[in-house]
Design a protein around this motif. Structure first.
Motif, PDB file in Angstrom:
ATOM      1  N   VAL A  64      -2.167  17.152  -2.307  1.00 23.27           N
ATOM      2  CA  VAL A  64      -1.114  16.357  -1.633  1.00 23.27           C
ATOM      3  C   VAL A  64      -0.202  15.884  -2.742  1.00 23.27           C
ATOM      4  N   MET A  65       0.882  16.494  -2.816  1.00 25.25           N
ATOM      5  CA  MET A  65       1.851  16.110  -3.866  1.00 25.25           C
ATOM      6  C   MET A  65       3.006  15.379  -3.103  1.00 25.25           C
ATOM      7  N   ILE A  66       3.507  14.581  -3.857  1.00 26.87           N
ATOM      8  CA  ILE A  66       4.872  13.960  -3.100  1.00 26.87           C
ATOM      9  C   ILE A  66       5.724  13.400  -4.376  1.00 26.87           C
ATOM     10  N   TYR A  67       6.998  14.094  -4.074  1.00 24.44           N
ATOM     11  CA  TYR A  67       8.001  13.900  -5.003  1.00 24.44           C
ATOM     12  C   TYR A  67       8.834  12.561  -4.427  1.00 24.44           C
ATOM     13  N   MET A  68       8.976  11.519  -5.048  1.00 21.44           N
ATOM     14  CA  MET A  68       9.414  10.436  -4.309  1.00 21.44           C
ATOM     15  C   MET A  68      10.306   9.499  -5.103  1.00 21.44           C
ATOM     16  N   LYS A  69      10.698   8.463  -4.682  1.00 17.70           N
ATOM     17  CA  LYS A  69      11.491   7.418  -5.496  1.00 17.70           C
ATOM     18  C   LYS A  69      10.449   6.290  -5.890  1.00 17.70           C
ATOM     19  N   GLY A  70      10.047   6.257  -7.066  1.00 17.94           N
ATOM     20  CA  GLY A  70       9.092   5.287  -7.374  1.00 17.94           C
ATOM     21  C   GLY A  70       7.818   5.948  -7.573  1.00 17.94           C
ATOM     22  N   VAL A  71       6.832   5.125  -7.481  1.00 17.45           N
ATOM     23  CA  VAL A  71       5.313   5.768  -7.528  1.00 17.45           C
ATOM     24  C   VAL A  71       4.469   5.061  -6.231  1.00 17.45           C
ATOM     25  N   PRO A  72       3.528   5.837  -5.850  1.00 12.89           N
ATOM     26  CA  PRO A  72       2.794   5.288  -4.580  1.00 12.89           C
ATOM     27  C   PRO A  72       2.549   3.785  -4.527  1.00 12.89           C
ATOM     28  N   GLU A  73       2.087   3.374  -5.764  1.00 14.77           N
ATOM     29  CA  GLU A  73       1.716   1.717  -5.776  1.00 14.77           C
ATOM     30  C   GLU A  73       3.055   1.016  -5.857  1.00 14.77           C
ATOM     31  N   ALA A  74       4.262   1.464  -6.072  1.00  9.53           N
ATOM     32  CA  ALA A  74       5.448   0.660  -5.978  1.00  9.53           C
ATOM     33  C   ALA A  74       6.521   1.504  -5.759  1.00  9.53           C
ATOM     34  N   PRO A  75       6.496   1.894  -4.298  1.00 11.82           N
ATOM     35  CA  PRO A  75       7.835   2.863  -4.000  1.00 11.82           C
ATOM     36  C   PRO A  75       9.134   2.152  -4.139  1.00 11.82           C
ATOM     37  N   ARG A  76      10.116   2.965  -4.350  1.00 13.48           N
ATOM     38  CA  ARG A  76      11.344   2.458  -4.895  1.00 13.48           C
ATOM     39  C   ARG A  76      12.354   2.550  -3.595  1.00 13.48           C
ATOM     40  N   CYS A  77      11.991   3.250  -2.427  1.00 13.65           N
ATOM     41  CA  CYS A  77      12.807   3.140  -1.300  1.00 13.65           C
ATOM     42  C   CYS A  77      11.942   3.107   0.132  1.00 13.65           C
ATOM     43  N   GLY A  78      12.585   2.715   1.040  1.00 12.01           N
ATOM     44  CA  GLY A  78      11.783   2.791   2.473  1.00 12.01           C
ATOM     45  C   GLY A  78      11.163   4.200   2.962  1.00 12.01           C
ATOM     46  N   PHE A  79      11.767   5.317   2.827  1.00 16.18           N
ATOM     47  CA  PHE A  79      11.274   6.284   3.218  1.00 16.18           C
ATOM     48  C   PHE A  79       9.927   6.679   2.431  1.00 16.18           C
ATOM     49  N   SER A  80      10.218   6.638   1.005  1.00 17.35           N
ATOM     50  CA  SER A  80       9.020   6.922   0.185  1.00 17.35           C
ATOM     51  C   SER A  80       7.774   5.992   0.363  1.00 17.35           C
ATOM     52  N   ALA A  81       8.210   4.870   0.734  1.00 19.89           N
ATOM     53  CA  ALA A  81       7.079   3.708   1.050  1.00 19.89           C
ATOM     54  C   ALA A  81       6.306   4.352   2.454  1.00 19.89           C
ATOM     55  N   LEU A  82       7.282   4.652   3.403  1.00 21.41           N
ATOM     56  CA  LEU A  82       6.622   4.975   4.676  1.00 21.41           C
ATOM     57  C   LEU A  82       5.761   6.204   4.709  1.00 21.41           C
ATOM     58  N   ALA A  83       6.431   7.290   3.933  1.00 23.57           N
ATOM     59  CA  ALA A  83       5.493   8.619   3.387  1.00 23.57           C
ATOM     60  C   ALA A  83       4.196   8.210   2.934  1.00 23.57           C
ATOM     61  N   VAL A  84       4.152   7.297   1.956  1.00 23.50           N
ATOM     62  CA  VAL A  84       2.873   6.761   1.282  1.00 23.50           C
ATOM     63  C   VAL A  84       1.942   5.886   2.074  1.00 23.50           C
ATOM     64  N   ARG A  85       2.678   5.113   3.022  1.00 24.38           N
ATOM     65  CA  ARG A  85       1.807   4.549   4.108  1.00 24.38           C
ATOM     66  C   ARG A  85       1.154   5.477   5.105  1.00 24.38           C
ATOM     67  N   VAL A  86       1.792   6.432   5.431  1.00 27.98           N
ATOM     68  CA  VAL A  86       1.096   7.179   6.475  1.00 27.98           C
ATOM     69  C   VAL A  86       0.132   8.274   5.701  1.00 27.98           C
ATOM     70  N   LEU A  87       0.241   8.834   4.686  1.00 22.29           N
ATOM     71  CA  LEU A  87      -0.556   9.542   3.739  1.00 22.29           C
ATOM     72  C   LEU A  87      -1.961   8.597   3.347  1.00 22.29           C
ATOM     73  N   ARG A  88      -1.688   7.472   3.089  1.00 22.61           N
ATOM     74  CA  ARG A  88      -2.850   6.528   2.910  1.00 22.61           C
ATOM     75  C   ARG A  88      -3.708   6.238   3.975  1.00 22.61           C
ATOM     76  N   GLU A  89      -3.130   6.362   5.115  1.00 20.84           N
ATOM     77  CA  GLU A  89      -4.026   6.232   6.239  1.00 20.84           C
ATOM     78  C   GLU A  89      -5.361   7.264   6.416  1.00 20.84           C
ATOM     79  N   TYR A  90      -4.975   8.457   5.594  1.00 21.68           N
ATOM     80  CA  TYR A  90      -6.047   9.617   5.605  1.00 21.68           C
ATOM     81  C   TYR A  90      -7.088   9.290   4.422  1.00 21.68           C
ATOM     82  N   ASN A  91      -6.864   8.423   3.717  1.00 21.56           N
ATOM     83  CA  ASN A  91      -7.559   8.123   2.421  1.00 21.56           C
ATOM     84  C   ASN A  91      -7.655   9.290   1.576  1.00 21.56           C
ATOM     85  N   VAL A  92      -6.604  10.286   1.209  1.00 21.33           N
ATOM     86  CA  VAL A  92      -6.781  11.317   0.283  1.00 21.33           C
ATOM     87  C   VAL A  92      -6.237  10.878  -0.824  1.00 21.33           C
TER      88      VAL A  92
END
Length: 170
Positions: A64-92
C-alpha cells in the motif's frame, strides 16, 4: 524614450515585471553568491537512479503506497487525510511519500500514473486512484477484498521467511 530605458533595464535583470513591480527570484541553484542554506534542495538522494525508477520501486516494494500532501501521521490536505483514514480502517501498513517536499517526485508520479491530482494510491502495484475512489471502494466492500488478499499474501511470505530462517524445508 523613458519606457525604452526601463524595458532595457528589465530585460537585463533576472526578474519579472508584475503590475509595475520588478520581482526577482531568490532560488538560483548555480549562483555562487547564494549561500547553500538558501539553495533549493531535493529530498530524494541524488544518484544515477531516475525518478521513474524511484516511483516504480516505491510501488513494487510497498503493498500500500500513497503519494500524498503531508505524511499519514500529519496529512496536509483533507483529501490526503480522508485516504489515510479509510486505509487505516483495514489496519494495513501504509508507505507514503510527501509530495510537498519534492516537486520533482510530484511531477514524476503524475507522469507515471497519468493522473493529475493527489493523493495517489497504489495497492499491490496497481494504481487505484485518489481518496474519492478509495472511499467508494470502501463503501462497496471492494477495498476490503483487495486488502484481505494482500494480508493473506503477506502472511504467507512471513511464514516462508520464518521457515527459511529456521532452516525448515517446505
Amino acid at each position: 524614450m523613458e519606457s525604452g530605458i526601463i524595458f532595457s533595464i528589465i530585460a537585463l535583470a533576472s526578474g519579472s515585471f508584475y503590475q509595475g513591480i520588478l520581482c526577482f527570484s531568490t532560488s538560483v541553484p548555480s549562483d555562487p553568491d547564494t549561500h547553500e542554506d538558501f539553495r533549493p534542495t531535493t529530498k530524494v538522494e541524488t544518484s544515477e537512479i531516475s525518478l521513474k525508477v524511484i516511483v516504480e520501486q516505491d510501488i513494487k516494494e510497498n503493498p500500500v503506497m500513497i503519494y500524498m500532501k503531508g505524511v499519514p501521521e500529519a496529512p496536509r490536505c483533507g483529501f490526503s487525510a480522508l485516504a489515510v483514514r479509510v486505509l487505516r480502517e483495514y489496519n494495513v501498513p501504509i508507505a507514503s511519500r510527501n509530495i510537498l517536499e519534492d516537486l520533482e517526485i510530484k511531477n514524476a508520479v503524475k507522469s507515471f500514473s497519468h493522473w493529475p491530482t493527489f493523493p495517489q494510491i497504489y495497492i499491490n502495484g496497481d494504481f487505484v486512484g485518489g481518496s474519492d475512489i478509495i472511499l467508494s471502494m470502501h463503501e462497496t466492500g471492494e477495498l476490503k477484498e483487495i486488502l484481505k488478499a494482500d494480508a493473506e499474501k503477506q502472511q504467507q511470505n512471513r511464514f516462508i521467511r520464518s521457515c527459511w530462517m529456521n532452516r525448515m524445508i517446505l
